[in-house]
Design a protein around this motif. Structure first.
Motif, PDB file in Angstrom:
ATOM      1  N   GLY A 121       0.795  -1.231   0.000  1.00  8.15           N
ATOM      2  CA  GLY A 121       0.000   0.000   0.000  1.00  8.15           C
ATOM      3  C   GLY A 121       0.822   1.273   0.000  1.00  8.15           C
ATOM      4  O   GLY A 121       0.391   2.295  -0.523  1.00  8.15           O
ATOM      5  N   ASP A 122       2.036   1.224   0.562  1.00  5.21           N
ATOM      6  CA  ASP A 122       2.873   2.429   0.564  1.00  5.21           C
ATOM      7  C   ASP A 122       3.739   2.536  -0.696  1.00  5.21           C
ATOM      8  O   ASP A 122       4.563   3.438  -0.811  1.00  5.21           O
ATOM      9  N   GLY A 123       3.545   1.601  -1.652  1.00  2.00           N
ATOM     10  CA  GLY A 123       4.270   1.647  -2.917  1.00  2.00           C
ATOM     11  C   GLY A 123       5.563   0.854  -2.952  1.00  2.00           C
ATOM     12  O   GLY A 123       6.215   0.769  -3.992  1.00  2.00           O
ATOM     13  N   THR A 124       5.952   0.256  -1.831  1.00  2.00           N
ATOM     14  CA  THR A 124       7.184  -0.525  -1.784  1.00  2.00           C
ATOM     15  C   THR A 124       7.007  -1.821  -2.576  1.00  2.00           C
ATOM     16  O   THR A 124       5.984  -2.495  -2.457  1.00  2.00           O
ATOM     17  N   VAL A 125       8.020  -2.148  -3.378  1.00  3.89           N
ATOM     18  CA  VAL A 125       7.997  -3.354  -4.207  1.00  3.89           C
ATOM     19  C   VAL A 125       8.916  -4.393  -3.570  1.00  3.89           C
ATOM     20  O   VAL A 125      10.068  -4.087  -3.222  1.00  3.89           O
ATOM     21  N   TRP A 126       8.401  -5.598  -3.428  1.00  2.00           N
ATOM     22  CA  TRP A 126       9.119  -6.700  -2.784  1.00  2.00           C
ATOM     23  C   TRP A 126       9.149  -7.917  -3.691  1.00  2.00           C
ATOM     24  O   TRP A 126       8.209  -8.160  -4.436  1.00  2.00           O
ATOM     25  N   LEU A 127      10.205  -8.699  -3.575  1.00  2.00           N
ATOM     26  CA  LEU A 127      10.244 -10.052  -4.147  1.00  2.00           C
ATOM     27  C   LEU A 127      10.214 -11.007  -2.969  1.00  2.00           C
ATOM     28  O   LEU A 127      11.034 -10.898  -2.050  1.00  2.00           O
ATOM     29  N   THR A 128       9.266 -11.934  -3.000  1.00  2.00           N
ATOM     30  CA  THR A 128       9.193 -12.969  -1.973  1.00  2.00           C
ATOM     31  C   THR A 128       9.399 -14.317  -2.644  1.00  2.00           C
ATOM     32  O   THR A 128       8.706 -14.657  -3.610  1.00  2.00           O
TER      33      THR A 128
END
Length: 172
Positions: A121-128
């Motif tokens: 929601g805050d725009g942070t992009v993650w790879l899990t």
């Protein structure tokens, strides 16, 4: 899609993040890639088209240019270790994209691994990277905990490589 060729029973179980069938070892590695819609789009495309894996320096022989359920993929390391897999599910949503593949006969491990990019929601992009696995070959059994260490290192490297692939994209 038929599940008869897979080397484990719970095909598709990585969809339920955190689920690890009894007798398997879990893996969960989450890496911050960047921020913003452009970073998300670039990261998603790199994951869905095998670019991350190729940038890692592993061989990728896939029956399609893009991940899709039923696509066969063989990952090879240094031309020595060959790991045949099949994509069991994919996701392409506004804030989430990725896929998972399951092991086929001949793979040194038995289980499933997922690579999912998400934008919070805050725009942070993650790879899990999540997985469950157990040794399937004598040499992975003999390696014991060292084999799991290699898996964790590979998952961390996936995140580092994806962050590098997205580095030139300006964040908001």
């Amino acid at each position: 899609m038929s599940t008869e060729d897979f080397t484990y029973e719970e095909v598709g179980a990585t969809r339920e993040q955190g689920h690890c069938p009894p007798g398997f070892h879990p893996l969960h590695v989450r890496t911050r890639i960047g921020e913003g819609e452009e970073v998300f789009r670039r990261a998603s495309e790199a994951v869905l088209t095998w670019e991350v894996h190729r940038a890692l320096g592993v061989g990728v022989d896939a029956s399609a240019e893009r991940a899709a359920a039923g696509v066969d993929v063989t990952v090879s390391v240094a031309g020595i270790v060959r790991a045949p897999c099949r994509v069991v599910w994919t996701v392409e949503e506004t804030r989430r994209a990725g896929w998972a593949y399951g092991t086929l006969p001949g793979h040194p491990e038995c289980g499933e691994e997922a690579f999912v990019v998400d934008r919070t929601g805050d725009g942070t992009v993650w790879l899990t990277v999540t997985a469950f696995s157990r040794p399937a070959k004598w040499y992975t059994r003999a390696a014991g905990p060292a084999a799991r260490g290699v898996q964790h290192a590979y998952a961390r490297r996936c995140g580092a490589v994806l962050r590098r692939l997205c580095a030139g994209i300006p964040e908001p």
